[in-house]
Design an enzyme around this catalytic site. Structure first.
Site, PDB file in Angstrom:
ATOM      1  N   THR A  21     157.110 -29.731  14.770  1.00 15.22           N
ATOM      2  CA  THR A  21     156.796 -30.877  13.410  1.00 15.22           C
ATOM      3  C   THR A  21     155.651 -29.871  13.067  1.00 15.22           C
ATOM      4  O   THR A  21     155.035 -29.473  13.564  1.00 15.22           O
ATOM      5  CB  THR A  21     156.185 -31.676  13.789  1.00 15.22           C
ATOM      6  OG1 THR A  21     157.056 -32.656  14.818  1.00 15.22           O
ATOM      7  CG2 THR A  21     155.412 -33.088  12.371  1.00 15.22           C
ATOM      8  N   ILE A  79     150.489 -31.519  17.871  1.00 17.39           N
ATOM      9  CA  ILE A  79     151.032 -30.532  19.189  1.00 17.39           C
ATOM     10  C   ILE A  79     150.485 -30.932  20.214  1.00 17.39           C
ATOM     11  O   ILE A  79     149.373 -30.833  20.438  1.00 17.39           O
ATOM     12  CB  ILE A  79     151.302 -29.005  18.842  1.00 17.39           C
ATOM     13  CG1 ILE A  79     151.879 -28.572  17.762  1.00 17.39           C
ATOM     14  CG2 ILE A  79     151.498 -28.390  19.965  1.00 17.39           C
ATOM     15  CD1 ILE A  79     153.322 -29.009  17.305  1.00 17.39           C
ATOM     16  N   SER A  80     150.846 -31.676  21.162  1.00 14.87           N
ATOM     17  CA  SER A  80     150.607 -31.979  22.353  1.00 14.87           C
ATOM     18  C   SER A  80     150.355 -30.784  23.345  1.00 14.87           C
ATOM     19  O   SER A  80     150.831 -30.428  23.465  1.00 14.87           O
ATOM     20  CB  SER A  80     151.804 -32.592  23.442  1.00 14.87           C
ATOM     21  OG  SER A  80     152.076 -34.363  22.547  1.00 14.87           O
ATOM     22  N   GLY A  96     167.214 -34.820  25.368  1.00 13.11           N
ATOM     23  CA  GLY A  96     167.073 -34.967  26.868  1.00 13.11           C
ATOM     24  C   GLY A  96     165.525 -35.138  26.416  1.00 13.11           C
ATOM     25  O   GLY A  96     165.141 -36.499  27.309  1.00 13.11           O
ATOM     26  N   GLN A 118     155.989 -73.675  31.038  1.00 10.72           N
ATOM     27  CA  GLN A 118     157.454 -73.438  30.985  1.00 10.72           C
ATOM     28  C   GLN A 118     157.473 -72.322  29.456  1.00 10.72           C
ATOM     29  O   GLN A 118     158.505 -71.245  29.727  1.00 10.72           O
ATOM     30  CB  GLN A 118     158.099 -74.543  29.926  1.00 10.72           C
ATOM     31  CG  GLN A 118     159.634 -74.185  30.330  1.00 10.72           C
ATOM     32  CD  GLN A 118     160.504 -75.393  30.034  1.00 10.72           C
ATOM     33  OE1 GLN A 118     160.257 -76.120  28.560  1.00 10.72           O
ATOM     34  NE2 GLN A 118     162.221 -75.675  31.159  1.00 10.72           N
ATOM     35  N   GLN A 175     149.541 -60.409  25.333  1.00 11.36           N
ATOM     36  CA  GLN A 175     148.961 -61.643  24.744  1.00 11.36           C
ATOM     37  C   GLN A 175     148.976 -62.308  25.876  1.00 11.36           C
ATOM     38  O   GLN A 175     148.064 -63.302  25.707  1.00 11.36           O
ATOM     39  CB  GLN A 175     150.204 -62.110  23.690  1.00 11.36           C
ATOM     40  CG  GLN A 175     150.427 -63.255  23.471  1.00 11.36           C
ATOM     41  CD  GLN A 175     148.679 -63.153  22.209  1.00 11.36           C
ATOM     42  OE1 GLN A 175     148.756 -62.440  21.401  1.00 11.36           O
ATOM     43  NE2 GLN A 175     148.358 -64.330  21.851  1.00 11.36           N
ATOM     44  N   HIS A 219     147.511 -62.018  28.729  1.00 10.32           N
ATOM     45  CA  HIS A 219     146.193 -62.352  29.081  1.00 10.32           C
ATOM     46  C   HIS A 219     145.124 -63.150  28.284  1.00 10.32           C
ATOM     47  O   HIS A 219     143.874 -62.702  28.404  1.00 10.32           O
ATOM     48  CB  HIS A 219     146.061 -60.381  29.278  1.00 10.32           C
ATOM     49  CG  HIS A 219     146.423 -59.734  30.569  1.00 10.32           C
ATOM     50  ND1 HIS A 219     147.869 -59.290  30.724  1.00 10.32           N
ATOM     51  CD2 HIS A 219     146.220 -59.575  32.159  1.00 10.32           C
ATOM     52  CE1 HIS A 219     148.234 -59.102  31.731  1.00 10.32           C
ATOM     53  NE2 HIS A 219     146.779 -59.037  32.439  1.00 10.32           N
ATOM     54  N   GLU A 279     159.161 -37.820  19.098  1.00  9.09           N
ATOM     55  CA  GLU A 279     161.016 -37.008  19.519  1.00  9.09           C
ATOM     56  C   GLU A 279     161.686 -37.535  18.594  1.00  9.09           C
ATOM     57  O   GLU A 279     162.925 -37.906  18.883  1.00  9.09           O
ATOM     58  CB  GLU A 279     161.209 -38.172  20.840  1.00  9.09           C
ATOM     59  CG  GLU A 279     160.450 -37.366  22.334  1.00  9.09           C
ATOM     60  CD  GLU A 279     160.422 -35.839  22.179  1.00  9.09           C
ATOM     61  OE1 GLU A 279     160.559 -35.292  21.583  1.00  9.09           O
ATOM     62  OE2 GLU A 279     160.119 -35.355  23.661  1.00  9.09           O
TER      63      GLU A 279
END
Length: 392
Positions: free
Chosen positions: A138, A169-170, A252, A290, A348, A350, A375
């Site tokens: 990217t 960039i990770s 992948g 319910q 929500q 919680h 990705e």
């Protein structure tokens, strides 16, 4: 969150249908997630710690090069095995596991498209996580339209001179190896090649550390190239093959990131189940309501449907099926969308507690949100699926 801690209902048990070997991989990963990741997840997030030593411990279990060939230090496992492992690890810390999935994708690209010298030079130290890798596709002006990237590599004798920049960039700045897509030819995908750069290359620099909503256990920076001289021997594959390499890696990568989403969603279902059981309102446990029961049932159903789709795509990719790429796109689209809904619904349930950083569910929501973007955005996933259908 490990299997057996509360007695997971069989309908959402992620070990159902797996071989004995796969159950063992899963158990090892779940144990690691429970003992080595979950207790530190909040601290890594709050202090923005890149947990290098924890990841190296994971690499000792074979998680640094899961689907890389064993002759260069990889585990040689299948795409389905990989999905199972990343799902399990992600229950402990989604952000850290997501970085590990990107690292694994980079090592696989070098293992698959590199020559023998490149494989033996780069892969062993990456599989052991002595060194870490980043994927550089990217750019500030080319995200979804990756084929329009502008970073250039001009051939000069037996070197390339690299100029340009990459965004989001990770691991950027903290990692050691950069798998870079750059333009060596004309416009479009056929003009793109793939180079491997090492940290310390003159002219390689990094932008400021980005401040993010989630994924805080991994740094994100721009990667900048200013007259970086890179040996031709660091090119993966042939000139013009880079875009194909990038896309094959992403097939992948999409399964991997979808698997990380499954782990976050699975953990969130268990957290919601726990909270509904112990929290009382109007004189009785929330579990007796319910409306909340139906919500929990829908979350479990989405989780199992997403898991089946991801595992189906993993098998298709492993088998090299013609429909693998579109199935990976479908799985990434469905799993990341549905799993975000699951985590958000768990928050929500919680109530106000879900919005407190003392409760893990909010971190799963923050960490998983970006999976719908990276990705390949989920809008691009829809384009890939639609194109396949209409051209068929």
């Amino acid at each position: 969150l490990a299997l057996g801690r509360r007695g997971i209902a069989s309908c959402i048990d992620p070990s159902v249908g797996l071989t004995e070997d796969q159950k063992e991989f899963q158990k090892v990963a779940l144990d690691f997630a429970t003992k080595e990741m979950a207790p530190y997840m909040a601290e890594w997030d709050e202090k923005e710690i890149f947990p290098v030593e924890t990841m190296r411990k994971a690499a000792q279990l074979g998680f640094g090069g899961i689907y890389v060939k064993p002759d260069v230090g990889g585990s040689g496992l299948s795409r389905l095995d990989t999905s199972i492992i990343f799902e399990a690890l992600s229950t402990g810390c989604t952000s850290t596991t997501a970085y590990m999935s990107i690292h694994n994708m980079c090592v696989w690209m070098i293992d698959t498209f590199g020559n023998e010298e490149q494989r033996r030079r780069f892969c062993p130290s990456l599989c052991s996580m002595e060194k870490f890798a980043s994927y550089c596709l990217t750019e500030p002006g080319s995200g979804s339209d990756a084929a329009s990237l502008l970073t250039s590599a001009q051939r000069k004798g037996d070197t390339y001179v690299l100029n340009g920049s990459k965004a989001f960039i990770s691991g950027g700045g903290d990692t050691d190896v950069y798998v870079v897509m750059c333009r060596t030819g004309g416009p479009g995908p056929k003009g793109i090649s793939c180079l491997v750069l090492e940290k310390g290359t003159p002219g390689l620099s990094f932008g400021k550390k980005e401040r993010k909503v989630g994924w805080n256990s991994q740094p994100t920076r721009a990667v900048i190239f200013e007259d970086c001289v890179v040996p031709v021997g660091n090119r993966l594959g042939a000139e013009g093959q880079g875009f194909s390499i990038a896309m094959q890696g992403l097939n992948g990568g999409r399964i991997n990131i979808a698997s990380c989403s499954l782990g976050a969603a699975h953990a969130s279902v268990l957290l919601a189940q726990e909270h509904l059981t112990v929290r009382k309102q109007f004189g009785e446990p929330l579990a007796n309501n319910q409306y909340l029961q139906f919500g929990l049932a829908e979350m479990a159903t989405r989780l199992v449907a997403a898991r089946l789709m991801v595992r189906n795509a993993a098998r298709a990719l492993q088998e090299g099926r013609e429909d693998a790429a579109v199935l990976c796109s479908m799985a990434k689209l469905f799993a990341t969308d549905e799993c975000f809904l699951i985590c958000n619904q768990a928050l929500q349930m919680h109530g106000g507690y879900g919005y407190l950083k003392d409760y893990a569910v909010q971190q799963f929501v923050r960490d998983i949100r970006v999976h719908q973007i990276l990705e390949g955005t989920n809008e691009v996933m829809r384009m890939i699926v639609a194109r396949n259908l209409l051209q068929g």
